[in-house]
Design an enzyme around this catalytic site. Structure first.
Site, mmCIF file in Angstrom:
data_model
loop_
_atom_site.group_PDB
_atom_site.id
_atom_site.type_symbol
_atom_site.label_atom_id
_atom_site.label_comp_id
_atom_site.label_asym_id
_atom_site.label_seq_id
_atom_site.Cartn_x
_atom_site.Cartn_y
_atom_site.Cartn_z
ATOM 1 N N GLU A 308 0.882 -1.282 0.101
ATOM 2 C CA GLU A 308 0.106 -0.099 -0.106
ATOM 3 C C GLU A 308 0.900 1.327 0.006
ATOM 4 O O GLU A 308 0.813 2.287 0.638
ATOM 5 C CB GLU A 308 -0.951 0.049 1.390
ATOM 6 C CG GLU A 308 -1.900 -1.140 1.118
ATOM 7 C CD GLU A 308 -2.942 -1.318 2.224
ATOM 8 O OE1 GLU A 308 -2.817 -0.591 3.447
ATOM 9 O OE2 GLU A 308 -4.088 -1.925 2.025
ATOM 10 N N ASP A 382 -8.377 -9.289 4.194
ATOM 11 C CA ASP A 382 -8.115 -7.944 5.074
ATOM 12 C C ASP A 382 -9.371 -7.722 6.115
ATOM 13 O O ASP A 382 -10.213 -7.054 6.127
ATOM 14 C CB ASP A 382 -8.005 -6.530 4.097
ATOM 15 C CG ASP A 382 -7.664 -5.381 5.123
ATOM 16 O OD1 ASP A 382 -6.753 -5.686 5.935
ATOM 17 O OD2 ASP A 382 -7.703 -4.417 4.669
ATOM 18 N N GLU A 410 -12.499 -2.139 12.001
ATOM 19 C CA GLU A 410 -12.572 -1.332 10.844
ATOM 20 C C GLU A 410 -13.477 -1.804 9.916
ATOM 21 O O GLU A 410 -14.275 -0.941 9.253
ATOM 22 C CB GLU A 410 -10.895 -1.550 10.065
ATOM 23 C CG GLU A 410 -10.997 -1.125 8.549
ATOM 24 C CD GLU A 410 -9.602 -1.226 7.993
ATOM 25 O OE1 GLU A 410 -8.783 -1.817 8.500
ATOM 26 O OE2 GLU A 410 -9.630 -0.953 6.789
#
Ligand code: GCV
Length: 722
Positions: A308, A382, A410
């Site tokens: 990322e 993820d 998240e």
């Protein structure tokens, strides 16, 4: 007289308001007076004071905690005794205990490791005593917290005979905290590390943070975000880190930092960060020496490289092994470790994202230095509400693999939703990789027993912030607690963990504990049902990941778009990861490969993870996929309705403040479960072309409305002040 009476009423009202106000700051370390007299009597009959052998600051921390807990729980002062007397609690590490006690505990002590403890009732010279010991003072501290917990759970302590040791060595929290105090994916306020005022200002929160971690056996904390700043490696910041390390040391909590790979160029003045360049290697060695000179027990580095947008060895055509081993050599003389993350996927790689980490890392098996752990997320994408286990577990027998769970929610409703994560952690740990035949569970990979690993570790991305109750949602505390318990022993039962947490945090009443424990256990399946049932994944709105966004298809990288993951067409929905698709399945061992290769034998919970399935496909219950998908979303909403009702029924057992807060949060969760159901079903309906089944209430809004919702100030992402 009248005046006096009304004054008294006022005072009593204030007191009761205070008593019923609980902001949750004390976490599970609530030491309120036990209201069961028999239990209190039992404790008073068996504990009259304590005597310690040794003078370590960890031992002081243990005795202070015991005094505080005892005074709170039974309402009497716990005296320090000059010698071992009848009914004393005797604390000390093995080497400091008098030889007679040591002899009596010889076989118990031979069963524990360096952080384990023995908690035992003994008779010494006709005196009944309770001994808390371990090989080290940290073991004694853990044993002390265990004794306190026995009291918090109202257990009988007449015949203590408890021996316990952690099964995993490095049990860490990972803070994704930035130096400006924002927290990436943090939903509980700002970072608790007040860098600006460190090293001088030591906040009480730092001590309470260390106490809480020690009470569950967490022994390390990575203070900074994996999307790292090289600033933290400058001497100015090392001084601040040192101050925190000094606070944490007595609690057995080591500090670690994230190392930005390009630091030699950013906080140093080198022209490159190439891991094979001698000057770069020297820079890291010097940096490690500098840190260890200040913090002799510094744990080591956690690194996110070439992921990322983060810099890494690939920038110089070097491998992950080159990068990790260079850092490992720098910290090795100081017994430090490197945790090198395997969360990599590339925008240039057309391969299924779920396959990329395995493809990149597995060929390196056996090439990392002994003090490197490869840190792998629980699943291959993820931190979704449900993922199959990451295929790297079991596939690198010659490399220590460290588990990375995400405690912060998240993708699971932030700190607005009540989701009990240990149930999910347990599901992954219990999965069978079959790499060495049946019973080769993920837990055995992580605790090192499957391939006889010396170095073992587990990390949880923290959900902690400046919120008064630390975690935002009061039940977020259970996820911190439960992570710690599973890090200590990955074979524990999440239901048992929920029960002990509830008793320590709220109430020991069975009428409270049983229904709320059920609520917690069911909360995980509820979130799967109303967000991503049947193996759907990553259909959250992008960027902040809050709420549904299955329609998003315009982001720069294909795998950032939810459409990449669900692949809905008029034919069907789901990601084909079988031989006929991306073949991600080939990364798993048999019999998983064969079993999951066919739609019929794939567990329904992973159906759309591994298969693209026709809307009309008849599932096990004889109904179509479309019908079942709708039914799952509806079930999710009903699950939350049940959670609301359960909570409303236990009002009498909980203080007003926490009761009402949780009640309001559950209403948000219910509203948002409906939002998810309506938005996702309306979206997929465009592809299925089918009516919503009759059990789905008419959606409140149309699809366009749901698609128009934006949350530019959602917490946990870079703030856009401008
Ligand atoms: C710290 C996900 C999150 C990122 C996080 C990343 C990681 O992609 O959305 O915020 O970055 O995982 O684990 O490195």
């Amino acid at each position: 007289m009248i005046y006096k009476r009304s004054f008294l009423v006022l005072v009593l009202c204030c007191c009761s308001a205070l008593m019923s106000a609980q902001d949750g700051y004390d976490l599970w370390l609530q030491y309120d007076k036990i209201d069961d007299d028999k239990v209190v009597e039992n404790y008073l009959d068996h504990i009259s004071g304590f005597h310690k052998f040794g003078s370590d600051e960890t031992l002081d921390v243990a005795t202070t905690e015991l005094k505080t807990a005892f005074e709170g729980l039974v309402g009497q002062t716990l005296k320090e005794l000059n010698s071992v007397e009848e009914n004393s609690v005797v604390l000390g590490s093995e080497e400091n205990l008098p030889s007679e006690i040591r002899a009596m505990l010889k076989s118990d002590l031979s069963e524990i490791n360096s952080e384990g403890y023995v908690l035992k009732s003994l008779s010494l010279n006709n005196n009944r005593i309770t001994v808390v010991t371990g090989k080290t003072d940290v073991g004694v501290l853990y044993g002390t917290f265990r004794l306190i917990k026995e009291m918090q759970l109202h257990n009988n302590i007449t015949q203590c005979d408890i021996i316990d040791s952690p099964k995993i060595q490095k049990r860490l929290l990972n803070h994704w905290d930035n130096l400006d105090r924002t927290v990436e994916r943090g939903y509980a306020g700002f970072s608790i590390w007040d860098w600006h005022h460190l090293p001088e200002l030591i906040k009480p929160e730092y001590i309470d943070y260390a106490r809480a971690n020690a009470s569950i056996g967490i022994n390390g904390t990575v203070l900074t975000n994996v999307n790292a700043s090289s600033l933290v490696l400058t001497s100015h910041y090392i001084e601040k880190v040192k101050a925190l390390a000094e606070v944490f040391r007595p609690y057995g909590l080591q500090v670690y930092l994230t190392a930005r790979f390009s630091s030699p160029m950013e906080s140093g003045d080198l022209k490159t960060a190439d891991p094979l360049d001698p000057e770069v290697r020297q820079w890291w060695k010097d940096k490690a020496d500098e840190i260890y000179a200040e913090i002799p027990d510094f744990g080591g580095f956690l690194v996110k490289a070439n992921s990322e947008g983060q810099p890494g060895p690939n920038n110089y055509d070097r491998s992950h092994v080159d990068g990790a081993n260079m850092l490992a050599e720098a910290v090795a003389p100081h017994s430090g470790i490197v945790m090198w993350r395997a969360f990599v996927y590339s925008e240039d790689d057309p391969e299924d994202r779920a396959k990329q980490a395995y493809s990149e890392f597995v060929p390196f098996d056996g090439q990392f230095h002994d003090n490197v752990l490869v840190q792998v997320k629980n699943g291959p994408i993820d931190f979704q509400p449900r993922e199959p286990f990451h295929p790297m577990f079991g596939a690198m027998p010659d490399t220590p693999l460290m588990m990375e769970f995400q405690i912060t929610q998240e993708y699971l409703g932030f700190s607005s939703h009540l989701v009990y994560l240990p149930e999910m952690f347990e599901e992954t740990l219990d999965e069978d990789t079959y790499v060495q035949g049946e019973g080769s569970t993920v837990a055995k990979v992580v605790d090192g027993t499957l391939s006889n690993k010396k170095l073992t570790g587990i990390a949880g991305v923290a959900n902690i912030g400046t919120a008064k109750n630390w975690t935002g949602h009061p039940f977020g505390q259970a996820n911190w607690y439960g992570f710690g318990r599973l890090a200590w022993d990955p074979y524990l039962d999440s239901e048992a963990i929920a029960k002990e947490w509830l008793k320590m945090t709220f109430s020991n009443e069975q009428e409270f504990v049983d229904p709320v424990k059920d609520l917690m256990i069911k909360s995980r399946e509820a979130v799967v049902n109303y967000m991503t049932p049947l193996g759907l994944h990553h259909i959250m709105d992008t960027g902040h990941h809050y709420g549904p966004g299955p329609w998003v298809d315009d982001l720069g990288r294909p795998e950032w778009n939810p459409v990449y993951y669900h692949r809905a067409t008029s034919e069907g929905v789901g990601f084909d990861r079988t031989e006929s698709g991306s073949d991600a399945l080939s990364q798993y061992a048999e019999p998983i490969r064969e079993k999951y290769n066919s739609i019929e034998t794939t567990p329904e919970k992973y159906l759309l993870w591994f298969h693209h399935v026709p809307w009309d496909y008849k599932m096990e219950n004889g109904q179509t996929l479309w019908y079942n998908l709708a039914a799952k979303y509806q079930e999710g909403v009903e699950d939350v309705e049940e959670m609301v009702n359960t909570w409303n029924d236990i009002e009498e057992y909980v203080d007003d403040q926490r009761f009402e807060e949780i009640q309001m949060l559950l209403q948000i969760q219910l509203k948002e479960a409906k939002w998810w159901r309506n938005a996702v079903l309306l979206y997929f309906q465009q592809f299925s072309g089918k009516e919503l089944p009759e059990f789905i209430p008419e959606p409140e809004y149309d699809l366009e409305y749901y698609q128009s919702l934006e949350f530019p100030y959602a917490p946990g992402i870079s703030p856009s002040w401008h």
